[in-house]
Design an enzyme around this catalytic site. Sequence first.
Site, PDB file in Angstrom:
ATOM      1  N   TYR A  78       0.727  -1.270   0.099  1.00 14.94           N
ATOM      2  CA  TYR A  78      -0.035   0.109  -0.062  1.00 14.94           C
ATOM      3  C   TYR A  78       0.812   1.045   0.069  1.00 14.94           C
ATOM      4  O   TYR A  78       0.334   2.334   0.024  1.00 14.94           O
ATOM      5  CB  TYR A  78      -0.974   0.022   1.229  1.00 14.94           C
ATOM      6  CG  TYR A  78      -2.010  -1.026   1.455  1.00 14.94           C
ATOM      7  CD1 TYR A  78      -1.985  -1.894   0.247  1.00 14.94           C
ATOM      8  CD2 TYR A  78      -2.876  -1.293   2.660  1.00 14.94           C
ATOM      9  CE1 TYR A  78      -3.144  -3.093   0.270  1.00 14.94           C
ATOM     10  CE2 TYR A  78      -3.693  -2.215   2.627  1.00 14.94           C
ATOM     11  CZ  TYR A  78      -3.711  -3.371   1.588  1.00 14.94           C
ATOM     12  OH  TYR A  78      -4.583  -4.248   1.641  1.00 14.94           O
ATOM     13  N   HIS A 102       0.424 -11.579   2.393  1.00 13.79           N
ATOM     14  CA  HIS A 102      -0.759 -11.120   1.506  1.00 13.79           C
ATOM     15  C   HIS A 102      -1.463 -11.915   0.578  1.00 13.79           C
ATOM     16  O   HIS A 102      -2.526 -11.761   0.436  1.00 13.79           O
ATOM     17  CB  HIS A 102       0.158  -9.806   0.654  1.00 13.79           C
ATOM     18  CG  HIS A 102      -0.973  -8.780   0.446  1.00 13.79           C
ATOM     19  ND1 HIS A 102      -0.576  -7.327   0.420  1.00 13.79           N
ATOM     20  CD2 HIS A 102      -2.093  -8.486   0.176  1.00 13.79           C
ATOM     21  CE1 HIS A 102      -1.580  -6.447   0.224  1.00 13.79           C
ATOM     22  NE2 HIS A 102      -2.725  -7.314   0.205  1.00 13.79           N
TER      23      HIS A 102
HETATM   24  N1  LIG Z   1      -5.835  -8.421   1.625  1.00 16.20           N
HETATM   25  C1  LIG Z   1      -6.112  -8.107   0.444  1.00 16.20           C
HETATM   26  O1  LIG Z   1      -5.792  -8.587  -0.604  1.00 16.20           O
HETATM   27  C2  LIG Z   1      -6.879  -6.602   0.323  1.00 16.20           C
HETATM   28  C3  LIG Z   1      -7.543  -6.244  -0.790  1.00 16.20           C
HETATM   29  C4  LIG Z   1      -8.267  -5.096  -0.923  1.00 16.20           C
HETATM   30  C5  LIG Z   1      -8.300  -4.437   0.414  1.00 16.20           C
HETATM   31  N2  LIG Z   1      -7.670  -4.810   1.508  1.00 16.20           N
HETATM   32  C6  LIG Z   1      -7.881  -4.036   2.579  1.00 16.20           C
HETATM   33  O2  LIG Z   1      -9.414  -3.969   3.025  1.00 16.20           O
HETATM   34  C7  LIG Z   1      -9.772  -2.460   3.369  1.00 16.20           C
HETATM   35  C8  LIG Z   1     -11.201  -2.254   2.754  1.00 16.20           C
HETATM   36  O3  LIG Z   1     -11.312  -2.684   1.466  1.00 16.20           O
HETATM   37  P1  LIG Z   1     -11.509  -1.414   0.237  1.00 16.20           P
HETATM   38  O4  LIG Z   1     -10.783  -0.262   0.644  1.00 16.20           O
HETATM   39  O5  LIG Z   1     -11.273  -2.166  -1.039  1.00 16.20           O
HETATM   40  O6  LIG Z   1     -13.128  -1.188   0.004  1.00 16.20           O
HETATM   41  P2  LIG Z   1     -14.458  -0.941   1.241  1.00 16.20           P
HETATM   42  O7  LIG Z   1     -13.915  -0.595   2.623  1.00 16.20           O
HETATM   43  O8  LIG Z   1     -15.337  -1.995   1.033  1.00 16.20           O
HETATM   44  O9  LIG Z   1     -14.947   0.475   0.551  1.00 16.20           O
HETATM   45  C9  LIG Z   1     -14.327   1.499   0.451  1.00 16.20           C
HETATM   46  C10 LIG Z   1     -15.131   2.609  -0.267  1.00 16.20           C
HETATM   47  O10 LIG Z   1     -16.403   2.836   0.299  1.00 16.20           O
HETATM   48  C11 LIG Z   1     -16.616   4.284   0.702  1.00 16.20           C
HETATM   49  N3  LIG Z   1     -17.304   4.346   1.927  1.00 16.20           N
HETATM   50  C12 LIG Z   1     -16.704   3.872   3.211  1.00 16.20           C
HETATM   51  N4  LIG Z   1     -17.883   3.953   4.165  1.00 16.20           N
HETATM   52  C13 LIG Z   1     -18.699   4.764   3.405  1.00 16.20           C
HETATM   53  C14 LIG Z   1     -20.302   4.918   3.920  1.00 16.20           C
HETATM   54  N5  LIG Z   1     -20.441   5.036   5.109  1.00 16.20           N
HETATM   55  N6  LIG Z   1     -20.857   5.606   3.008  1.00 16.20           N
HETATM   56  C15 LIG Z   1     -20.762   5.520   1.718  1.00 16.20           C
HETATM   57  N7  LIG Z   1     -19.410   5.013   1.251  1.00 16.20           N
HETATM   58  C16 LIG Z   1     -18.399   4.834   2.014  1.00 16.20           C
HETATM   59  C17 LIG Z   1     -15.293   4.802   0.741  1.00 16.20           C
HETATM   60  O11 LIG Z   1     -15.172   6.297   0.288  1.00 16.20           O
HETATM   61  P3  LIG Z   1     -14.357   7.331   1.300  1.00 16.20           P
HETATM   62  O12 LIG Z   1     -13.023   6.954   1.574  1.00 16.20           O
HETATM   63  O13 LIG Z   1     -14.418   8.349   0.269  1.00 16.20           O
HETATM   64  O14 LIG Z   1     -15.147   7.786   2.492  1.00 16.20           O
HETATM   65  C18 LIG Z   1     -14.510   4.024  -0.116  1.00 16.20           C
HETATM   66  O15 LIG Z   1     -14.635   4.488  -1.429  1.00 16.20           O
HETATM   67  C19 LIG Z   1      -8.533  -1.672   2.251  1.00 16.20           C
HETATM   68  O16 LIG Z   1      -8.526  -0.484   2.468  1.00 16.20           O
HETATM   69  C20 LIG Z   1      -7.670  -2.641   2.700  1.00 16.20           C
HETATM   70  O17 LIG Z   1      -6.794  -2.245   4.075  1.00 16.20           O
HETATM   71  C21 LIG Z   1      -7.094  -5.961   1.621  1.00 16.20           C
END
Ligand SMILES: NC(=O)c1ccc[n+]([C@@H]2O[C@H](COP(=O)([O-])OP(=O)(O)OC[C@H]3O[C@@H](n4cnc5c(N)ncnc54)[C@H](OP(=O)(O)O)[C@@H]3O)[C@@H](O)[C@H]2O)c1
Length: 284
Positions: free
Chosen positions: A56, A114
Amino acid sequence: MTSSENQTLPNLTANDGLVLPAIGFGTYKLRGFDGSTAIESALNNGYRLLDSAVNYDNEGTVGKAIHQSGVPREDIIVTSKLPGRYHNHDQAVETIEESLLRMDLDYIDLYLIHWPNPIENQYVEAWQTLIELKDRGLIKHIGVSNFLPEHIDRLVKETGVTPAVNQIQLHPYWQQQDLKAYDDKHGIITEAWSPLRRGGETVKDPTIVSVAQKHGVTPTQVVLRWHVDYGDIPIPKSATPSRQIENLDVMSFDFDDEDRAAFAGLDSPDGSRGDFDPRSHQEM
Ligand SMILES: NC(=O)c1ccc[n+]([C@@H]2O[C@H](COP(=O)([O-])OP(=O)(O)OC[C@H]3O[C@@H](n4cnc5c(N)ncnc54)[C@H](OP(=O)(O)O)[C@@H]3O)[C@@H](O)[C@H]2O)c1
């Protein structure tokens, strides 16, 4: 409101004694000064489980937020992840030492592999290295991400050590029931990445909107409450302080059978966000 009004979020305990809060905070794409401010805000809004990764490019950002927040270090569970290109022993050692230096921390609470990258087939060596660094005290708990039962079985067979956590893509459209059941059976906490399926369309889904309206809360809140009831740990990312607060405030209502059936009906074999089959996905 129901009898569960203002219940506190539960904790989950893994096979090695690791205790995690029921909702964590994702930091993918939170980088630089703005990223650090957003993560500091998340800590001050009550998040105690932070999810980062070498890939990241934001471990320094996360470390800065921890140091600036004023939240005691021992109250925070910080996570990072080993990338596929550094699975061999010496590079894994160096990478984890670099994570500590970038975060300016003496230890990292939770370090995950990862992706298994089974085509390179070095994930057992990476796991042995995580065990070694845990013994050295540089990391406190070790786990995996995007691992299938066949990969975890092999780790256990070859090292005798079961991961404490398996972080996988999981949300109402991709509920991963078999993998979740496998994790549960082995005392492995399932963390859910993209728990909101990246926001966007999820917050407009008519089924989810209808459940949310019934309870007078937001679509995101019902999705995160579904995760809590399902027994995984969602790690939603939000750069927006008001959404950070909203995403932790999910215990003021209870689902009934109709709501549970509505969520069960969202699960789909096509629900994955992208093609992320751990048997073939290469993430270096
Ligand atoms: N291990 C892996 O392979 C892997 C892969 C992908 C992700 N991850 C981890 O998982 C975490 C979360 O997944 P993600 O970032 O992919 O997606 P997510 O958490 O499912 O969605 C994030 C998105 O949702 C929006 N959001 C958040 N709260 C909201 C609300 N209350 N109302 C409306 N929209 C909202 C955010 O916008 P804003 O930020 O603009 O508020 C952002 O665009 C990542 O940050 C990372 O740490 C791990």
